[in-house]
Design a protein around this motif. Sequence first.
Motif, PDB file in Angstrom:
ATOM      1  N   LEU A  69       4.907 -45.368  -3.120  1.00  0.00           N
ATOM      2  CA  LEU A  69       3.956 -45.310  -4.239  1.00  0.00           C
ATOM      3  C   LEU A  69       4.705 -45.269  -5.572  1.00  0.00           C
ATOM      4  O   LEU A  69       4.357 -45.982  -6.519  1.00  0.00           O
ATOM      5  N   ALA A  70       5.716 -44.421  -5.631  1.00  0.00           N
ATOM      6  CA  ALA A  70       6.465 -44.235  -6.870  1.00  0.00           C
ATOM      7  C   ALA A  70       7.190 -45.514  -7.293  1.00  0.00           C
ATOM      8  O   ALA A  70       7.215 -45.857  -8.471  1.00  0.00           O
ATOM      9  N   TYR A  71       7.763 -46.193  -6.345  1.00  0.00           N
ATOM     10  CA  TYR A  71       8.597 -47.356  -6.649  1.00  0.00           C
ATOM     11  C   TYR A  71       7.780 -48.632  -6.818  1.00  0.00           C
ATOM     12  O   TYR A  71       8.039 -49.433  -7.715  1.00  0.00           O
ATOM     13  N   PHE A  72       6.790 -48.822  -5.932  1.00  0.00           N
ATOM     14  CA  PHE A  72       6.044 -50.078  -5.927  1.00  0.00           C
ATOM     15  C   PHE A  72       4.633 -49.969  -6.493  1.00  0.00           C
ATOM     16  O   PHE A  72       3.968 -50.987  -6.690  1.00  0.00           O
ATOM     17  N   GLY A  73       4.149 -48.739  -6.710  1.00  0.00           N
ATOM     18  CA  GLY A  73       2.807 -48.563  -7.254  1.00  0.00           C
ATOM     19  C   GLY A  73       1.695 -48.825  -6.265  1.00  0.00           C
ATOM     20  O   GLY A  73       0.537 -48.978  -6.651  1.00  0.00           O
ATOM     21  N   GLU A  74       2.042 -48.860  -4.988  1.00  0.00           N
ATOM     22  CA  GLU A  74       1.016 -49.046  -3.951  1.00  0.00           C
ATOM     23  C   GLU A  74       1.392 -48.256  -2.711  1.00  0.00           C
ATOM     24  O   GLU A  74       2.570 -48.012  -2.447  1.00  0.00           O
ATOM     25  N   ILE A 112      -1.027 -19.643   0.839  1.00  0.00           N
ATOM     26  CA  ILE A 112      -0.077 -20.470   1.591  1.00  0.00           C
ATOM     27  C   ILE A 112      -0.363 -20.449   3.089  1.00  0.00           C
ATOM     28  O   ILE A 112      -0.059 -21.395   3.804  1.00  0.00           O
ATOM     29  N   ALA A 113      -0.972 -19.384   3.594  1.00  0.00           N
ATOM     30  CA  ALA A 113      -1.227 -19.248   5.030  1.00  0.00           C
ATOM     31  C   ALA A 113      -2.641 -19.645   5.441  1.00  0.00           C
ATOM     32  O   ALA A 113      -2.961 -19.658   6.629  1.00  0.00           O
ATOM     33  N   GLU A 114      -3.478 -20.011   4.482  1.00  0.00           N
ATOM     34  CA  GLU A 114      -4.867 -20.344   4.775  1.00  0.00           C
ATOM     35  C   GLU A 114      -5.008 -21.828   5.136  1.00  0.00           C
ATOM     36  O   GLU A 114      -4.405 -22.697   4.492  1.00  0.00           O
ATOM     37  N   LYS A 115      -5.811 -22.117   6.160  1.00  0.00           N
ATOM     38  CA  LYS A 115      -6.050 -23.505   6.561  1.00  0.00           C
ATOM     39  C   LYS A 115      -6.740 -24.267   5.439  1.00  0.00           C
ATOM     40  O   LYS A 115      -7.557 -23.713   4.715  1.00  0.00           O
ATOM     41  N   SER A 116      -6.389 -25.540   5.337  1.00  0.00           N
ATOM     42  CA  SER A 116      -6.982 -26.399   4.322  1.00  0.00           C
ATOM     43  C   SER A 116      -6.897 -27.848   4.768  1.00  0.00           C
ATOM     44  O   SER A 116      -5.946 -28.241   5.431  1.00  0.00           O
ATOM     45  N   ASN A 117      -7.899 -28.607   4.405  1.00  0.00           N
ATOM     46  CA  ASN A 117      -7.832 -30.054   4.609  1.00  0.00           C
ATOM     47  C   ASN A 117      -7.990 -30.772   3.267  1.00  0.00           C
ATOM     48  O   ASN A 117      -8.396 -31.922   3.209  1.00  0.00           O
ATOM     49  N   ALA A 118      -7.623 -30.063   2.186  1.00  0.00           N
ATOM     50  CA  ALA A 118      -7.680 -30.646   0.846  1.00  0.00           C
ATOM     51  C   ALA A 118      -6.796 -31.890   0.793  1.00  0.00           C
ATOM     52  O   ALA A 118      -5.701 -31.912   1.346  1.00  0.00           O
ATOM     53  N   ILE A 119      -7.288 -32.906   0.132  1.00  0.00           N
ATOM     54  CA  ILE A 119      -6.573 -34.179   0.035  1.00  0.00           C
ATOM     55  C   ILE A 119      -5.531 -34.120  -1.077  1.00  0.00           C
ATOM     56  O   ILE A 119      -5.798 -33.664  -2.188  1.00  0.00           O
ATOM     57  N   ILE A 120      -4.336 -34.584  -0.763  1.00  0.00           N
ATOM     58  CA  ILE A 120      -3.275 -34.715  -1.757  1.00  0.00           C
ATOM     59  C   ILE A 120      -3.492 -36.053  -2.466  1.00  0.00           C
ATOM     60  O   ILE A 120      -3.558 -37.101  -1.828  1.00  0.00           O
ATOM     61  N   SER A 121      -3.609 -36.000  -3.761  1.00  0.00           N
ATOM     62  CA  SER A 121      -3.905 -37.184  -4.561  1.00  0.00           C
ATOM     63  C   SER A 121      -2.761 -38.199  -4.498  1.00  0.00           C
ATOM     64  O   SER A 121      -1.606 -37.871  -4.765  1.00  0.00           O
ATOM     65  N   LYS A 122      -3.103 -39.435  -4.157  1.00  0.00           N
ATOM     66  CA  LYS A 122      -2.095 -40.505  -4.154  1.00  0.00           C
ATOM     67  C   LYS A 122      -1.588 -40.758  -5.572  1.00  0.00           C
ATOM     68  O   LYS A 122      -0.407 -41.053  -5.768  1.00  0.00           O
ATOM     69  N   GLU A 123      -2.475 -40.618  -6.570  1.00  0.00           N
ATOM     70  CA  GLU A 123      -2.047 -40.803  -7.954  1.00  0.00           C
ATOM     71  C   GLU A 123      -1.020 -39.746  -8.348  1.00  0.00           C
ATOM     72  O   GLU A 123      -0.028 -40.043  -9.013  1.00  0.00           O
ATOM     73  N   GLU A 124      -1.274 -38.501  -7.924  1.00  0.00           N
ATOM     74  CA  GLU A 124      -0.321 -37.441  -8.242  1.00  0.00           C
ATOM     75  C   GLU A 124       0.992 -37.644  -7.494  1.00  0.00           C
ATOM     76  O   GLU A 124       2.070 -37.385  -8.035  1.00  0.00           O
ATOM     77  N   MET A 125       0.907 -38.108  -6.247  1.00  0.00           N
ATOM     78  CA  MET A 125       2.126 -38.419  -5.502  1.00  0.00           C
ATOM     79  C   MET A 125       2.939 -39.465  -6.260  1.00  0.00           C
ATOM     80  O   MET A 125       4.147 -39.310  -6.447  1.00  0.00           O
ATOM     81  N   MET A 126       2.267 -40.523  -6.693  1.00  0.00           N
ATOM     82  CA  MET A 126       2.966 -41.595  -7.393  1.00  0.00           C
ATOM     83  C   MET A 126       3.633 -41.061  -8.657  1.00  0.00           C
ATOM     84  O   MET A 126       4.820 -41.328  -8.902  1.00  0.00           O
TER      85      MET A 126
END
Length: 138
Positions: free
Chosen positions: A18-23, A115-129
């Motif tokens: 994502l960071a390098y190619f934007g996709e 930190i120990a609590e279950k979660s299925n929150a989505i990690i943003s692809k935009e933030e990853m990039m």
Amino acid sequence: MSHLKLQKLVFYCDAYHLAYFGEELVDDQFEAWVHGPVSRKLYNSLKDKSILYSDIAYSPIKGIDEDKVFSELSSDQQSLLKEVLDTLSSWTALELERATHREKPWIDARGSISIAEKSNAIISKEEMMSFYRKELTM
């Protein structure tokens, strides 16, 4: 390698792609689980074959030629993935987990969840990039 390590390596491959190619490289969202980012599709494909910290055996996916898929990537994509894997494959699963726990995409996705609590929150692809693009320029 363990399922935990595989999840983190796949996450980092997608993040740096994502960071390098934007996709995206991985056609799935990563969830901010207790042990770090997890692709639900990958998890579901392996959940009956592995335990979090135990090694999983490679078994080819019927009808998919991984070598052909890799060869269809550009030489720049192949080089990037090789570099990411060459760098991070020597890390243990716990080192990779700790690394993701210190990084903004996982932290922000979890928000105020402990930190120990279950979660299925989505990690943003935009933030990853954005985050890993900054890492590339350091």
